[in-house]
Design an enzyme around this catalytic site. Structure first.
Site, PDB file in Angstrom:
ATOM      1  N   THR A 158       0.829  -1.265   0.490  1.00 18.41           N
ATOM      2  CA  THR A 158       0.167  -0.257   0.256  1.00 18.41           C
ATOM      3  C   THR A 158       0.917   1.296  -0.421  1.00 18.41           C
ATOM      4  OG1 THR A 158      -1.841  -1.009   1.557  1.00 18.41           O
ATOM      5  CG2 THR A 158      -1.501   1.574   1.690  1.00 18.41           C
ATOM      6  N   THR A 202      -0.815   0.265   7.244  1.00 17.54           N
ATOM      7  CA  THR A 202      -0.877  -0.505   5.809  1.00 17.54           C
ATOM      8  C   THR A 202      -0.591  -1.922   6.808  1.00 17.54           C
ATOM      9  OG1 THR A 202       0.958  -1.432   4.401  1.00 17.54           O
ATOM     10  CG2 THR A 202       1.326   0.657   5.755  1.00 17.54           C
ATOM     11  N   GLY A 222      -5.734  -5.312   5.535  1.00 15.78           N
ATOM     12  CA  GLY A 222      -6.311  -4.989   5.822  1.00 15.78           C
ATOM     13  C   GLY A 222      -7.699  -5.014   6.854  1.00 15.78           C
ATOM     14  N   ASP A 253      -8.698  -2.238   3.109  1.00 11.62           N
ATOM     15  CA  ASP A 253      -9.037  -0.966   4.618  1.00 11.62           C
ATOM     16  C   ASP A 253      -8.539   0.002   3.642  1.00 11.62           C
ATOM     17  OD1 ASP A 253      -6.098  -2.167   3.962  1.00 11.62           O
ATOM     18  OD2 ASP A 253      -6.084  -1.428   5.741  1.00 11.62           O
TER      19      ASP A 253
END
Ligand code: ASP
Length: 310
Positions: free
Chosen positions: A176, A227, A230, A207
């Site tokens: 992420t 991060t 999720g 997420d």
């Protein structure tokens, strides 16, 4: 002088040979993104503009799992998720299961500013991006050789084991990018963008696009971007949790981040990380993984660019 501050991350998780072999390139990518963003803060740009710009930069960098270079679903497709939030009015925007939009973070920002909604998904989100003339790209643009190889490895492992191997037993691969900032007017903002988890089911929502789990900003407390796995950040509503610990329990930013990741979630066998900034410009990076790509800078803190624990 009024304080300005920014932190960015490029994902937390297990280490890999690829990461070890590309430390220099990762650090250069983080450095470029944070220096550009910090210069914007110095020139008086809003925290929201700066967060968007930093994330856009990382989405365009193929080393990170967001935008170009996103991981592939079990159907070998790229589905991206992103969100952004303003601390001063709690306005936010999010996009999930987005395809073909070059910069999902720009789409999230436009959803925040130009619709009466907060969250758009799938076809409707891409349709809105087209209406706004946001840059669109063909599927092939997003798929890098590295992510395709990774997909193939997983697919082969599953085939060789006659589907006996549960997805959970596979090596964890995810990533992420995110940013949090405090601007010269004392406003906070946070944003997060991801290609999600490797070989996930089609339609999985990360997420990173969820306000409260992946992204949260509130001028009374802090701005947070998370991060890691999720599903854990969804269960623990991580980003909002940090703000709530500060607001309701009176914890400092550092205490709240440490408590949530290292104490509250200690029993969980899962990857979790976050970056955060508070109203005074204090910056925190907290993670329980062997690495988190990250960079930080403020008017009282020299540039830090790190991958491994310090
Ligand atoms: N949180 C992201 C997701 O679950 C992955 C990551 O941050 O590494 O899609």
């Amino acid at each position: 002088m009024t304080k300005i501050a920014i932190a960015i991350h490029g994902g937390a998780g297990p280490d890999s040979d690829f990461i070890k072999q590309h430390i220099k390139e990762y650090k250069e990518g983080l450095k470029e993104a944070i220096n550009e963003a910090y210069a914007m803060l110095e020139q008086g740009s809003s925290a929201t503009d700066v967060v968007e710009a930093a994330i856009k930069n990382l989405e365009d960098n193929t080393l990170f799992n967001a935008g170009k270079g996103s991981s592939l679903t079990e159907k070998a497709e790229v589905e991206m998720c992103a969100s952004i939030m303003n601390g001063f009015d709690l306005k936010c925007g999010a996009a999930a299961i987005v395809k073909n939009v070059r910069n999902p973070i720009r789409l999230a920002r436009q959803i925040m500013e130009k619709t009466k909604h907060i969250y758009l998904g799938s076809i409707g989100a891409a349709e809105f991006a087209r209406e706004l003339n946001l840059p669109m790209e063909p599927d092939a643009y997003f798929i890098t050789e590295r992510q395709f190889e990774s997909y193939e490895q997983t697919r082969k492992k599953l085939n060789d084991n006659g589907q006996q191997l549960a997805i959970e037993q596979l090596e964890k691969k995810h990533g992420t990018v995110g940013a949090v900032a405090l601007d010269i007017r004392g406003n906070l903002a946070a944003g997060t963008s991801t290609g999600g988890t490797d070989f996930c089911r089609q339609g999985r929502i990360a997420d990173s696009s969820m306000i409260g789990a992946g992204t949260y900003a509130n001028n009374d407390t802090c701005a947070v971007s998370t991060t890691g796995e999720g599903e854990l950040h969804m269960q623990y509503v991580t980003a909002f949790h940090i703000s709530a610990l500060m607001e309701y329990k009176g914890m400092s930013l550092r205490e709240a981040c440490h408590f949530l990741i290292q104490e509250k979630c200690k029993h969980i066998n899962g990857d979790m990380g976050l970056i955060a900034v508070d109203t005074k410009g204090n910056l925190v990076a907290e993670f329980n993984t062997s690495r988190m790509h990250r960079a930080m800078k403020s008017s009282t803190q020299d540039l830090i660019v790190e991958i491994y624990p310090k």
